[in-house]
Design an enzyme around this catalytic site. Structure first.
Site, PDB file in Angstrom:
ATOM      1  N   GLY A 120       0.766  -1.248   0.000  1.00  0.00           N
ATOM      2  CA  GLY A 120       0.000   0.000   0.000  1.00  0.00           C
ATOM      3  C   GLY A 120       0.793   1.294   0.000  1.00  0.00           C
ATOM      4  O   GLY A 120       0.325   2.308  -0.481  1.00  0.00           O
TER       5      GLY A 120
ATOM      6  N   GLU B 142       4.166   3.837   6.085  1.00  0.00           N
ATOM      7  CA  GLU B 142       2.929   3.062   5.911  1.00  0.00           C
ATOM      8  C   GLU B 142       1.903   3.872   5.133  1.00  0.00           C
ATOM      9  O   GLU B 142       1.940   5.105   5.131  1.00  0.00           O
ATOM     10  CB  GLU B 142       2.342   2.765   7.300  1.00  0.00           C
ATOM     11  CG  GLU B 142       2.634   1.370   7.828  1.00  0.00           C
ATOM     12  CD  GLU B 142       1.745   0.312   7.195  1.00  0.00           C
ATOM     13  OE1 GLU B 142       1.178   0.549   6.109  1.00  0.00           O
ATOM     14  OE2 GLU B 142       1.613  -0.766   7.798  1.00  0.00           O
ATOM     15  N   ASP B 143       0.964   3.178   4.522  1.00  0.00           N
ATOM     16  CA  ASP B 143      -0.145   3.869   3.866  1.00  0.00           C
ATOM     17  C   ASP B 143      -1.171   4.326   4.897  1.00  0.00           C
ATOM     18  O   ASP B 143      -1.639   5.461   4.874  1.00  0.00           O
ATOM     19  CB  ASP B 143      -0.810   2.975   2.804  1.00  0.00           C
ATOM     20  CG  ASP B 143      -1.176   1.585   3.320  1.00  0.00           C
ATOM     21  OD1 ASP B 143      -0.904   1.262   4.511  1.00  0.00           O
ATOM     22  OD2 ASP B 143      -1.744   0.806   2.541  1.00  0.00           O
TER      23      ASP B 143
ATOM     24  N   ASP C  69      -4.659   1.685  11.012  1.00  0.00           N
ATOM     25  CA  ASP C  69      -6.069   1.455  11.319  1.00  0.00           C
ATOM     26  C   ASP C  69      -6.189   0.962  12.761  1.00  0.00           C
ATOM     27  O   ASP C  69      -6.321   1.764  13.681  1.00  0.00           O
ATOM     28  CB  ASP C  69      -6.621   0.461  10.289  1.00  0.00           C
ATOM     29  CG  ASP C  69      -8.096   0.160  10.470  1.00  0.00           C
ATOM     30  OD1 ASP C  69      -8.743   0.823  11.291  1.00  0.00           O
ATOM     31  OD2 ASP C  69      -8.603  -0.746   9.786  1.00  0.00           O
TER      32      ASP C  69
ATOM     33  N   THR D 152      -0.474  -3.626  12.783  1.00  0.00           N
ATOM     34  CA  THR D 152       0.632  -3.799  11.835  1.00  0.00           C
ATOM     35  C   THR D 152       1.848  -2.992  12.288  1.00  0.00           C
ATOM     36  O   THR D 152       2.960  -3.518  12.374  1.00  0.00           O
ATOM     37  CB  THR D 152       0.222  -3.358  10.417  1.00  0.00           C
ATOM     38  OG1 THR D 152      -0.954  -4.069  10.042  1.00  0.00           O
ATOM     39  CG2 THR D 152       1.327  -3.645   9.410  1.00  0.00           C
TER      40      THR D 152
ATOM     41  N   ARG E 188      -5.585   1.050  -6.649  1.00  0.00           N
ATOM     42  CA  ARG E 188      -4.336   1.630  -6.134  1.00  0.00           C
ATOM     43  C   ARG E 188      -3.885   2.821  -6.969  1.00  0.00           C
ATOM     44  O   ARG E 188      -3.126   3.673  -6.517  1.00  0.00           O
ATOM     45  CB  ARG E 188      -3.209   0.584  -6.151  1.00  0.00           C
ATOM     46  CG  ARG E 188      -3.413  -0.570  -5.195  1.00  0.00           C
ATOM     47  CD  ARG E 188      -2.123  -1.377  -5.078  1.00  0.00           C
ATOM     48  NE  ARG E 188      -2.322  -2.688  -4.478  1.00  0.00           N
ATOM     49  CZ  ARG E 188      -2.317  -2.938  -3.189  1.00  0.00           C
ATOM     50  NH1 ARG E 188      -2.145  -1.947  -2.329  1.00  0.00           N
ATOM     51  NH2 ARG E 188      -2.489  -4.156  -2.736  1.00  0.00           N
TER      52      ARG E 188
HETATM   53  P1  IMP Z   1      -3.882  -2.151  10.966  1.00  0.00           P
HETATM   54  O1  IMP Z   1      -2.928  -3.253  11.301  1.00  0.00           O
HETATM   55  O2  IMP Z   1      -5.275  -2.463  11.405  1.00  0.00           O
HETATM   56  O3  IMP Z   1      -3.434  -0.798  11.464  1.00  0.00           O
HETATM   57  O4  IMP Z   1      -4.047  -2.126   9.424  1.00  0.00           O
HETATM   58  C1  IMP Z   1      -3.139  -1.612   8.613  1.00  0.00           C
HETATM   59  C2  IMP Z   1      -3.260  -2.177   7.210  1.00  0.00           C
HETATM   60  O5  IMP Z   1      -4.603  -2.541   6.850  1.00  0.00           O
HETATM   61  C3  IMP Z   1      -2.857  -1.102   6.265  1.00  0.00           C
HETATM   62  O6  IMP Z   1      -1.473  -1.129   6.033  1.00  0.00           O
HETATM   63  C4  IMP Z   1      -3.696  -1.395   5.041  1.00  0.00           C
HETATM   64  O7  IMP Z   1      -2.990  -2.296   4.202  1.00  0.00           O
HETATM   65  C5  IMP Z   1      -4.932  -2.057   5.565  1.00  0.00           C
HETATM   66  N1  IMP Z   1      -6.060  -1.096   5.663  1.00  0.00           N
HETATM   67  C6  IMP Z   1      -6.591  -0.559   6.781  1.00  0.00           C
HETATM   68  N2  IMP Z   1      -7.607   0.284   6.509  1.00  0.00           N
HETATM   69  C7  IMP Z   1      -7.709   0.300   5.167  1.00  0.00           C
HETATM   70  C8  IMP Z   1      -8.587   1.009   4.261  1.00  0.00           C
HETATM   71  O8  IMP Z   1      -9.476   1.811   4.630  1.00  0.00           O
HETATM   72  N3  IMP Z   1      -8.385   0.760   2.932  1.00  0.00           N
HETATM   73  C9  IMP Z   1      -7.430  -0.096   2.460  1.00  0.00           C
HETATM   74  N4  IMP Z   1      -6.600  -0.776   3.280  1.00  0.00           N
HETATM   75  C10 IMP Z   1      -6.734  -0.578   4.621  1.00  0.00           C
HETATM   76 MG    MG Z   2      -0.391  -1.645   4.493  1.00  0.00          MG
END
Ligand code: IMP
Ligand code: MG
Length: 185
Positions: free
Chosen positions: A53, A108-109, A112, A116, A174
């Site tokens: 991402g 990071e993109d 959430d 991660t 993307r």
């Molecule tokens: P986390 O571990 O929940 O913080 O998630 C992080 C990863 O989930 C990001 O690096 C994204 O790849 C994916 N992600 C979380 N939210 C979104 C979204 O709204 N759209 C697309 N990918 C997302």
């Molecule tokens: Mg990601």
């Protein structure tokens, strides 16, 4: 503003609304580059692009940095094809370089749940870097189950699924030059 790709990708019925325009992204990326330069400009850092991402964001960010650094890649996955987090993080592809005694900027993109970033930080810290900082284009504070330490944050956004500028839905979208909210119908 509503957006529709033509032809549409093979995804469940949905419509999209632009959340962050291309120009806003450009301006904010430039601000972030300035902040990064202030802190890391004389430290020969390793910039870690978290695939897939972050590839668009990193490509734009590094072209605004005018100091010595190298770029490396890793791939973490937590989502599969679902729009709801599985709570599990895997390191699918690791860095090529050693980060021992180096300053590391993880890019990071989106943060959430924070799982991660938390996992990556712990796993990289074990390798003895001089420092680790986290840069994320987007942050959804509403979903943080872990206190995610984001040092450089582009935009805080509502707790909705977004695509574009590197972020995907089942691999699609993307390429959008803006960030859009996906509304399933
Ligand atoms: P986390 O571990 O929940 O913080 O998630 C992080 C990863 O989930 C990001 O690096 C994204 O790849 C994916 N992600 C979380 N939210 C979104 C979204 O709204 N759209 C697309 N990918 C997302
Ligand atoms: Mg990601």
């Amino acid at each position: 503003m509503k957006y529709k790709m033509n032809p549409e990708p093979p995804l469940p019925p949905h419509y999209m609304e632009v959340l962050i325009e291309e120009e806003e992204l450009r301006i904010r990326v430039q601000d972030l580059a300035r902040e990064v330069t202030e802190n890391l400009g004389e430290r020969d850092p390793i910039i870690v692009c978290v695939l897939k991402g972050a590839f668009v964001f990193v490509a734009d960010l590094v072209r605004k940095l005018d100091f010595p650094f190298s770029v490396d890649f890793l791939r973490a996955s937590s989502y599969g094809d679902s729009v709801v987090t599985s709570g599990e993080v895997k390191l699918d592809l690791d860095l090529q370089q050693s980060i021992s005694n180096r300053h590391v900027l993880v890019v990071e993109d989106i943060v959430d749940t924070g799982l991660t970033v938390q996992y990556l930080k712990a796993s990289l810290e074990a390798r003895g870097p001089a420092s680790i900082s986290i840069c994320s284009l987007l942050h959804k504070p509403a979903n943080n189950v872990k206190l995610a330490p984001v040092d450089y944050c582009g935009f805080e956004i509502p707790n909705d699924f977004v695509v574009g500028y590197g972020l995907d839905w089942q691999g699609y979208y993307r390429n959008l030059p803006f960030i859009a909210q996906v509304h399933q119908t």
